[in-house]
Motif scaffolding. Structure first.
Motif, short mmCIF file in Angstrom:
data_model
loop_
_atom_site.label_atom_id
_atom_site.label_comp_id
_atom_site.label_asym_id
_atom_site.label_seq_id
_atom_site.Cartn_x
_atom_site.Cartn_y
_atom_site.Cartn_z
N VAL A 135 0.84 -1.19 0.00
CA VAL A 135 0.00 0.00 0.00
C VAL A 135 0.88 1.24 0.00
O VAL A 135 1.84 1.33 0.78
CB VAL A 135 -0.91 0.00 1.25
CG1 VAL A 135 -1.71 1.27 1.35
CG2 VAL A 135 -1.82 -1.21 1.24
N ARG A 136 0.58 2.20 -0.88
CA ARG A 136 1.30 3.47 -0.90
C ARG A 136 0.48 4.49 -0.11
O ARG A 136 -0.72 4.66 -0.36
CB ARG A 136 1.50 3.96 -2.32
CG ARG A 136 2.33 3.06 -3.22
CD ARG A 136 3.72 2.79 -2.76
NE ARG A 136 4.54 3.99 -2.65
CZ ARG A 136 5.79 3.98 -2.23
NH1 ARG A 136 6.37 2.85 -1.88
NH2 ARG A 136 6.48 5.08 -2.14
N LEU A 137 1.11 5.15 0.85
CA LEU A 137 0.44 6.18 1.63
C LEU A 137 0.34 7.45 0.79
O LEU A 137 1.20 7.72 -0.06
CB LEU A 137 1.21 6.46 2.91
CG LEU A 137 1.36 5.25 3.85
CD1 LEU A 137 2.16 5.64 5.08
CD2 LEU A 137 0.02 4.69 4.25
N LEU A 196 -0.68 12.45 3.78
CA LEU A 196 -0.36 11.76 5.03
C LEU A 196 1.14 11.76 5.28
O LEU A 196 1.60 12.04 6.39
CB LEU A 196 -0.89 10.32 5.00
CG LEU A 196 -0.61 9.48 6.24
CD1 LEU A 196 -1.17 10.14 7.50
CD2 LEU A 196 -1.18 8.08 6.08
N MET A 197 1.93 11.49 4.26
CA MET A 197 3.39 11.47 4.41
C MET A 197 3.91 12.85 4.83
O MET A 197 4.91 12.95 5.54
CB MET A 197 4.06 11.02 3.11
CG MET A 197 3.82 9.56 2.77
SD MET A 197 4.35 8.41 4.06
CE MET A 197 6.10 8.74 4.13
N GLU A 234 10.02 8.51 5.08
CA GLU A 234 9.90 8.17 3.67
C GLU A 234 9.42 6.73 3.57
O GLU A 234 9.79 5.89 4.39
CB GLU A 234 11.25 8.30 2.97
CG GLU A 234 11.76 9.71 2.90
CD GLU A 234 13.10 9.82 2.21
OE1 GLU A 234 13.81 8.80 2.08
OE2 GLU A 234 13.46 10.94 1.81
N GLN A 235 8.64 6.46 2.55
CA GLN A 235 8.16 5.10 2.34
C GLN A 235 9.06 4.39 1.36
O GLN A 235 9.47 4.93 0.34
CB GLN A 235 6.72 5.12 1.81
CG GLN A 235 6.09 3.76 1.79
CD GLN A 235 4.60 3.79 1.52
OE1 GLN A 235 4.02 4.83 1.28
NE2 GLN A 235 3.99 2.63 1.56
N ASP A 236 9.43 3.14 1.71
CA ASP A 236 10.19 2.30 0.79
C ASP A 236 9.40 1.01 0.57
O ASP A 236 8.23 0.95 0.92
CB ASP A 236 11.62 2.05 1.29
CG ASP A 236 11.70 1.27 2.59
OD1 ASP A 236 10.68 0.71 3.04
OD2 ASP A 236 12.79 1.21 3.17
#
Length: 65
Positions: A2-4, A8-9, A22-24
């Motif tokens: 799932v990509r936020l 939200l980030m 950061e999302q990885d």
């Protein structure tokens, strides 16, 4: 995975360092190192960030009781 959303980030912060996250491919990672010089990693459970400090998320072992 799932990509936020970008919104939200933009508001999420690492509870340990106060830095942005950061999302990885495996979850979220702080953009600044902790006191030990390591980036702090957080998991996503069913698309929900679990922002518990790494040591607070561990259960006590049998020898600790």
């Amino acid at each position: 995975m799932v990509r936020l959303t970008a919104d939200l980030m933009a508001v999420l912060r690492c509870p340990v360092t106060g830095s942005a996250l950061e999302q990885d491919d495996t979850g979220l990672v702080s953009t600044a190192p902790d006191a030990g010089g390591n980036l702090v990693r957080y998991v996503l459970e069913e698309g929900i960030p679990v922002l518990l400090a790494p040591s607070s998320g561990k259960a006590a072992s049998a020898s600790d009781t």
